[in-house]
Design a protein around this motif. Structure first.
Motif, PDB file in Angstrom:
ATOM      1  N   THR A  65      20.600 -17.350 -22.702  1.00  0.00           N
ATOM      2  CA  THR A  65      20.518 -18.426 -21.706  1.00  0.00           C
ATOM      3  C   THR A  65      21.916 -18.898 -21.317  1.00  0.00           C
ATOM      4  O   THR A  65      22.190 -19.148 -20.131  1.00  0.00           O
ATOM      5  CB  THR A  65      19.680 -19.612 -22.231  1.00  0.00           C
ATOM      6  OG1 THR A  65      20.232 -20.070 -23.469  1.00  0.00           O
ATOM      7  CG2 THR A  65      18.227 -19.226 -22.413  1.00  0.00           C
ATOM      8  N   MET A  66      22.812 -19.016 -22.308  1.00  0.00           N
ATOM      9  CA  MET A  66      24.181 -19.422 -21.995  1.00  0.00           C
ATOM     10  C   MET A  66      24.862 -18.395 -21.094  1.00  0.00           C
ATOM     11  O   MET A  66      25.559 -18.741 -20.138  1.00  0.00           O
ATOM     12  CB  MET A  66      25.002 -19.620 -23.287  1.00  0.00           C
ATOM     13  CG  MET A  66      24.711 -20.913 -24.000  1.00  0.00           C
ATOM     14  SD  MET A  66      25.589 -21.076 -25.574  1.00  0.00           S
ATOM     15  CE  MET A  66      27.267 -20.904 -25.093  1.00  0.00           C
ATOM     16  N   GLN A  67      24.621 -17.125 -21.417  1.00  0.00           N
ATOM     17  CA  GLN A  67      25.222 -16.066 -20.606  1.00  0.00           C
ATOM     18  C   GLN A  67      24.655 -16.086 -19.192  1.00  0.00           C
ATOM     19  O   GLN A  67      25.389 -15.942 -18.210  1.00  0.00           O
ATOM     20  CB  GLN A  67      24.993 -14.716 -21.259  1.00  0.00           C
ATOM     21  CG  GLN A  67      25.732 -13.593 -20.567  1.00  0.00           C
ATOM     22  CD  GLN A  67      25.640 -12.286 -21.320  1.00  0.00           C
ATOM     23  OE1 GLN A  67      24.958 -12.189 -22.333  1.00  0.00           O
ATOM     24  NE2 GLN A  67      26.312 -11.280 -20.819  1.00  0.00           N
ATOM     25  N   GLN A  69      23.406 -18.725 -17.673  1.00  0.00           N
ATOM     26  CA  GLN A  69      23.972 -19.905 -17.016  1.00  0.00           C
ATOM     27  C   GLN A  69      25.417 -19.662 -16.597  1.00  0.00           C
ATOM     28  O   GLN A  69      25.826 -20.026 -15.491  1.00  0.00           O
ATOM     29  CB  GLN A  69      23.897 -21.127 -17.952  1.00  0.00           C
ATOM     30  CG  GLN A  69      22.501 -21.652 -18.160  1.00  0.00           C
ATOM     31  CD  GLN A  69      22.468 -22.775 -19.195  1.00  0.00           C
ATOM     32  OE1 GLN A  69      23.471 -23.053 -19.846  1.00  0.00           O
ATOM     33  NE2 GLN A  69      21.303 -23.396 -19.341  1.00  0.00           N
ATOM     34  N   MET A  70      26.169 -19.024 -17.502  1.00  0.00           N
ATOM     35  CA  MET A  70      27.570 -18.733 -17.174  1.00  0.00           C
ATOM     36  C   MET A  70      27.660 -17.763 -16.008  1.00  0.00           C
ATOM     37  O   MET A  70      28.497 -17.940 -15.107  1.00  0.00           O
ATOM     38  CB  MET A  70      28.303 -18.180 -18.404  1.00  0.00           C
ATOM     39  CG  MET A  70      28.635 -19.238 -19.426  1.00  0.00           C
ATOM     40  SD  MET A  70      29.421 -18.580 -20.889  1.00  0.00           S
ATOM     41  CE  MET A  70      30.913 -17.919 -20.235  1.00  0.00           C
ATOM     42  N   GLU A  71      26.799 -16.740 -16.001  1.00  0.00           N
ATOM     43  CA  GLU A  71      26.809 -15.794 -14.893  1.00  0.00           C
ATOM     44  C   GLU A  71      26.412 -16.489 -13.586  1.00  0.00           C
ATOM     45  O   GLU A  71      27.001 -16.251 -12.537  1.00  0.00           O
ATOM     46  CB  GLU A  71      25.864 -14.623 -15.181  1.00  0.00           C
ATOM     47  CG  GLU A  71      26.406 -13.652 -16.204  1.00  0.00           C
ATOM     48  CD  GLU A  71      25.425 -12.534 -16.536  1.00  0.00           C
ATOM     49  OE1 GLU A  71      24.301 -12.530 -15.983  1.00  0.00           O
ATOM     50  OE2 GLU A  71      25.795 -11.664 -17.355  1.00  0.00           O
ATOM     51  N   LEU A  72      25.397 -17.374 -13.684  1.00  0.00           N
ATOM     52  CA  LEU A  72      24.990 -18.120 -12.506  1.00  0.00           C
ATOM     53  C   LEU A  72      26.126 -19.002 -12.011  1.00  0.00           C
ATOM     54  O   LEU A  72      26.455 -19.014 -10.817  1.00  0.00           O
ATOM     55  CB  LEU A  72      23.751 -18.962 -12.835  1.00  0.00           C
ATOM     56  CG  LEU A  72      23.162 -19.782 -11.695  1.00  0.00           C
ATOM     57  CD1 LEU A  72      22.653 -18.867 -10.587  1.00  0.00           C
ATOM     58  CD2 LEU A  72      22.067 -20.691 -12.204  1.00  0.00           C
ATOM     59  N   ARG A  73      26.764 -19.719 -12.950  1.00  0.00           N
ATOM     60  CA  ARG A  73      27.905 -20.557 -12.559  1.00  0.00           C
ATOM     61  C   ARG A  73      29.035 -19.701 -12.006  1.00  0.00           C
ATOM     62  O   ARG A  73      29.674 -20.062 -11.015  1.00  0.00           O
ATOM     63  CB  ARG A  73      28.419 -21.355 -13.763  1.00  0.00           C
ATOM     64  CG  ARG A  73      27.551 -22.513 -14.124  1.00  0.00           C
ATOM     65  CD  ARG A  73      28.155 -23.303 -15.248  1.00  0.00           C
ATOM     66  NE  ARG A  73      27.297 -24.372 -15.689  1.00  0.00           N
ATOM     67  CZ  ARG A  73      27.530 -25.123 -16.743  1.00  0.00           C
ATOM     68  NH1 ARG A  73      28.611 -24.916 -17.463  1.00  0.00           N
ATOM     69  NH2 ARG A  73      26.700 -26.086 -17.074  1.00  0.00           N
ATOM     70  N   PHE A  74      29.287 -18.601 -12.686  1.00  0.00           N
ATOM     71  CA  PHE A  74      30.359 -17.722 -12.219  1.00  0.00           C
ATOM     72  C   PHE A  74      30.063 -17.195 -10.826  1.00  0.00           C
ATOM     73  O   PHE A  74      30.953 -17.167  -9.968  1.00  0.00           O
ATOM     74  CB  PHE A  74      30.570 -16.577 -13.206  1.00  0.00           C
ATOM     75  CG  PHE A  74      31.676 -15.649 -12.828  1.00  0.00           C
ATOM     76  CD1 PHE A  74      32.999 -16.025 -12.980  1.00  0.00           C
ATOM     77  CD2 PHE A  74      31.399 -14.397 -12.285  1.00  0.00           C
ATOM     78  CE1 PHE A  74      34.022 -15.176 -12.618  1.00  0.00           C
ATOM     79  CE2 PHE A  74      32.421 -13.552 -11.917  1.00  0.00           C
ATOM     80  CZ  PHE A  74      33.730 -13.940 -12.097  1.00  0.00           C
ATOM     81  N   ASN A  75      28.822 -16.793 -10.618  1.00  0.00           N
ATOM     82  CA  ASN A  75      28.457 -16.281  -9.291  1.00  0.00           C
ATOM     83  C   ASN A  75      28.584 -17.375  -8.230  1.00  0.00           C
ATOM     84  O   ASN A  75      29.102 -17.131  -7.138  1.00  0.00           O
ATOM     85  CB  ASN A  75      27.036 -15.713  -9.299  1.00  0.00           C
ATOM     86  CG  ASN A  75      26.948 -14.396 -10.060  1.00  0.00           C
ATOM     87  OD1 ASN A  75      27.946 -13.709 -10.220  1.00  0.00           O
ATOM     88  ND2 ASN A  75      25.765 -14.076 -10.554  1.00  0.00           N
ATOM     89  N   THR A  76      28.100 -18.586  -8.554  1.00  0.00           N
ATOM     90  CA  THR A  76      28.240 -19.668  -7.574  1.00  0.00           C
ATOM     91  C   THR A  76      29.710 -20.008  -7.372  1.00  0.00           C
ATOM     92  O   THR A  76      30.142 -20.251  -6.239  1.00  0.00           O
ATOM     93  CB  THR A  76      27.453 -20.921  -8.027  1.00  0.00           C
ATOM     94  OG1 THR A  76      27.906 -21.314  -9.331  1.00  0.00           O
ATOM     95  CG2 THR A  76      25.962 -20.660  -8.035  1.00  0.00           C
ATOM     96  N   MET A  77      30.479 -20.031  -8.461  1.00  0.00           N
ATOM     97  CA  MET A  77      31.920 -20.303  -8.330  1.00  0.00           C
ATOM     98  C   MET A  77      32.602 -19.210  -7.507  1.00  0.00           C
ATOM     99  O   MET A  77      33.466 -19.491  -6.668  1.00  0.00           O
ATOM    100  CB  MET A  77      32.580 -20.426  -9.708  1.00  0.00           C
ATOM    101  CG  MET A  77      32.299 -21.748 -10.394  1.00  0.00           C
ATOM    102  SD  MET A  77      33.027 -21.837 -12.045  1.00  0.00           S
ATOM    103  CE  MET A  77      34.732 -21.573 -11.721  1.00  0.00           C
ATOM    104  N   GLN A  78      32.182 -17.966  -7.772  1.00  0.00           N
ATOM    105  CA  GLN A  78      32.779 -16.862  -7.037  1.00  0.00           C
ATOM    106  C   GLN A  78      32.427 -16.958  -5.550  1.00  0.00           C
ATOM    107  O   GLN A  78      33.290 -16.742  -4.690  1.00  0.00           O
ATOM    108  CB  GLN A  78      32.297 -15.532  -7.616  1.00  0.00           C
ATOM    109  CG  GLN A  78      33.010 -14.339  -7.030  1.00  0.00           C
ATOM    110  CD  GLN A  78      32.625 -13.037  -7.722  1.00  0.00           C
ATOM    111  OE1 GLN A  78      31.706 -13.011  -8.520  1.00  0.00           O
ATOM    112  NE2 GLN A  78      33.335 -11.989  -7.402  1.00  0.00           N
TER     113      GLN A  78
END
Length: 194
Positions: A65-67, A69-78
């Protein structure tokens, strides 16, 4: 050093306490206790394995779940960074276009100034030419008149004669006459010619 020896004697002289003698344990009791210990250890091991697998599964879930969330955040940040970079690129392109337009307008102004300078230089040379022509045309009649006057004076006064000009010769002649004529002498003296 004396203190150390005194301390050592005190320690040796203390009374010794009696030690309880443990009751004798049989081999069977030892084997039974070892079997109980092994059974307890196995149950502990099983519980620990269960807990470990449960916690490992929970940790895997948490990590997943953390990964995510991090991927989702990373994708949105990207995506946000891509949007920001695109906006920055557009702004930079607009600024460069504005600077290019300024350079074009500066080049046009510079060309206009160059042409204006060439016109001004041509006008100055034209003015100088007009001044020279005007001076020449204005001074030529005066120069011709002065030459005629000079020629007339030279002819009339004979300035280049070897004995002197006509006026000088006339004054010499009058001085010679003044030697004989007193009236002429007085007139020549009054005009400071003697």
């Amino acid at each position: 050093m004396k203190i150390l020896t005194l301390l050592a004697f005190c320690l040796y002289s203390l009374p010794a306490f009696p030690v309880d003698v443990a009751p004798r344990i049989s081999d069977r009791e030892i084997i039974e206790s070892l079997a109980e210990l092994k059974a307890g250890q196995r149950s502990l091991q099983e519980k620990m394995d269960q807990r470990f697998t449960a916690t490992q599964e929970q940790m895997d879930l948490r990590f997943n779940t953390m990964q995510e969330q991090m991927e989702l955040r990373f994708n949105t940040m990207q995506e946000q960074m891509d949007l920001r970079f695109a906006a920055m690129q557009e702004q930079i392109d607009q600024r460069f276009a504005a600077v290019d337009q300024r350079f074009v307008s500066i080049d046009q102004r510079f060309e206009f100034l160059q042409q204006l300078m060439l016109v001004m230089i041509a006008a100055i040379f034209g003015l100088i030419g007009f001044i020279v022509w005007d001076r020449y045309t204005t001074l030529r009649p005066m120069d011709q008149r002065l030459r005629r006057i000079e020629e007339d004076l030279e002819n009339d006064l004979e300035l280049k004669a070897p004995d002197g000009s006509r006026i000088i010769r006339l004054i010499h002649a009058l001085r010679e006459l003044a030697k004989e004529d007193k009236k002429l002498e007085a007139v020549l003296r009054s005009f400071s010619l003697l």
